[in-house]
Design a protein around this motif. Sequence first.
Motif, mmCIF file in Angstrom:
data_model
loop_
_atom_site.group_PDB
_atom_site.id
_atom_site.type_symbol
_atom_site.label_atom_id
_atom_site.label_comp_id
_atom_site.label_asym_id
_atom_site.label_seq_id
_atom_site.Cartn_x
_atom_site.Cartn_y
_atom_site.Cartn_z
ATOM 1 N N UNK A 6 3.844 -11.860 18.047
ATOM 2 C CA UNK A 6 3.593 -10.632 18.794
ATOM 3 C C UNK A 6 3.309 -9.511 17.808
ATOM 4 N N UNK A 7 2.192 -8.813 18.021
ATOM 5 C CA UNK A 7 1.826 -7.706 17.134
ATOM 6 C C UNK A 7 1.470 -6.481 17.959
ATOM 7 N N UNK A 8 1.434 -5.340 17.291
ATOM 8 C CA UNK A 8 1.039 -4.082 17.896
ATOM 9 C C UNK A 8 -0.083 -3.511 17.036
ATOM 10 N N UNK A 9 -1.263 -3.372 17.632
ATOM 11 C CA UNK A 9 -2.406 -2.800 16.921
ATOM 12 C C UNK A 9 -2.858 -1.557 17.673
ATOM 13 N N UNK A 10 -2.750 -0.431 17.046
ATOM 14 C CA UNK A 10 -3.191 0.805 17.665
ATOM 15 C C UNK A 10 -2.474 1.112 18.967
ATOM 16 N N UNK A 37 -7.345 5.007 -4.146
ATOM 17 C CA UNK A 37 -5.934 4.938 -4.528
ATOM 18 C C UNK A 37 -5.070 5.989 -3.843
ATOM 19 N N UNK A 38 -5.671 6.896 -3.087
ATOM 20 C CA UNK A 38 -4.908 7.930 -2.395
ATOM 21 C C UNK A 38 -4.152 7.296 -1.223
ATOM 22 N N UNK A 39 -2.823 7.139 -1.342
ATOM 23 C CA UNK A 39 -2.065 6.438 -0.293
ATOM 24 C C UNK A 39 -2.177 7.082 1.083
ATOM 25 N N UNK A 40 -2.180 8.414 1.137
ATOM 26 C CA UNK A 40 -2.241 9.082 2.438
ATOM 27 C C UNK A 40 -3.588 8.817 3.109
ATOM 28 N N UNK A 41 -4.659 8.987 2.381
ATOM 29 C CA UNK A 41 -5.992 8.749 2.929
ATOM 30 C C UNK A 41 -6.198 7.300 3.309
ATOM 31 N N UNK A 42 -5.729 6.400 2.460
ATOM 32 C CA UNK A 42 -5.867 4.964 2.715
ATOM 33 C C UNK A 42 -5.109 4.581 3.979
ATOM 34 N N UNK A 43 -3.888 5.058 4.126
ATOM 35 C CA UNK A 43 -3.084 4.727 5.303
ATOM 36 C C UNK A 43 -3.729 5.248 6.585
ATOM 37 N N UNK A 44 -4.314 6.425 6.515
ATOM 38 C CA UNK A 44 -4.976 7.005 7.683
ATOM 39 C C UNK A 44 -6.187 6.165 8.087
ATOM 40 N N UNK A 45 -6.958 5.732 7.109
ATOM 41 C CA UNK A 45 -8.134 4.909 7.383
ATOM 42 C C UNK A 45 -7.706 3.562 7.961
ATOM 43 N N UNK A 47 -5.020 2.892 9.620
ATOM 44 C CA UNK A 47 -4.543 3.135 10.987
ATOM 45 C C UNK A 47 -5.727 3.221 11.950
ATOM 46 N N UNK A 48 -6.783 3.917 11.541
ATOM 47 C CA UNK A 48 -7.971 4.022 12.384
ATOM 48 C C UNK A 48 -8.635 2.662 12.586
ATOM 49 N N UNK A 49 -8.705 1.875 11.524
ATOM 50 C CA UNK A 49 -9.304 0.540 11.614
ATOM 51 C C UNK A 49 -8.471 -0.347 12.529
ATOM 52 N N UNK A 50 -7.149 -0.295 12.374
ATOM 53 C CA UNK A 50 -6.275 -1.093 13.242
ATOM 54 C C UNK A 50 -6.444 -0.678 14.706
ATOM 55 N N UNK A 51 -6.587 0.609 14.953
ATOM 56 C CA UNK A 51 -6.789 1.087 16.322
ATOM 57 C C UNK A 51 -8.094 0.549 16.900
ATOM 58 N N UNK A 52 -9.135 0.569 16.102
ATOM 59 C CA UNK A 52 -10.434 0.056 16.568
ATOM 60 C C UNK A 52 -10.357 -1.448 16.829
ATOM 61 N N UNK A 53 -9.702 -2.181 15.955
ATOM 62 C CA UNK A 53 -9.528 -3.618 16.164
ATOM 63 C C UNK A 53 -8.735 -3.854 17.453
#
Length: 107
Positions: A6-10, A37-45, A47-53
């Motif tokens: 069981x997973x949660x995506x977006x 390498x920017x952790x904040x920017x990478x995590x935000x991107x 999250x957006x990709x996971x939401x789209x998936x």
Amino acid sequence: MNKTININLGGVFFHIDEIAYQKLKSYLDSIRRSLSDDPKGRDEIITDIESRIGELLADKVKDVRQVINQEDIDEVIEVMGKPEDYMVDDEIFNDDGYSTYSRKRHK
């Protein structure tokens, strides 16, 4: 018989078989490595990709008990693109490059 996870995506809950989960996890890890390498920017991107998936998979699910399989993940990856497509060239955002371009343009 395959094990399901069981997973949660977006914000959407899915049942996914273990093989499909491993493929999806590997895909997301590859994208994470290809980003800056920017952790904040990478995590935000990510999250957006996971939401789209999550949105793409939600369109495939006809019944809440339906299990996402490897074919579903392959189709999502085809739509989303390869991890290499997410590589960012940091020089694009380099202020020096912009300044040089601006100076040349004004001459």
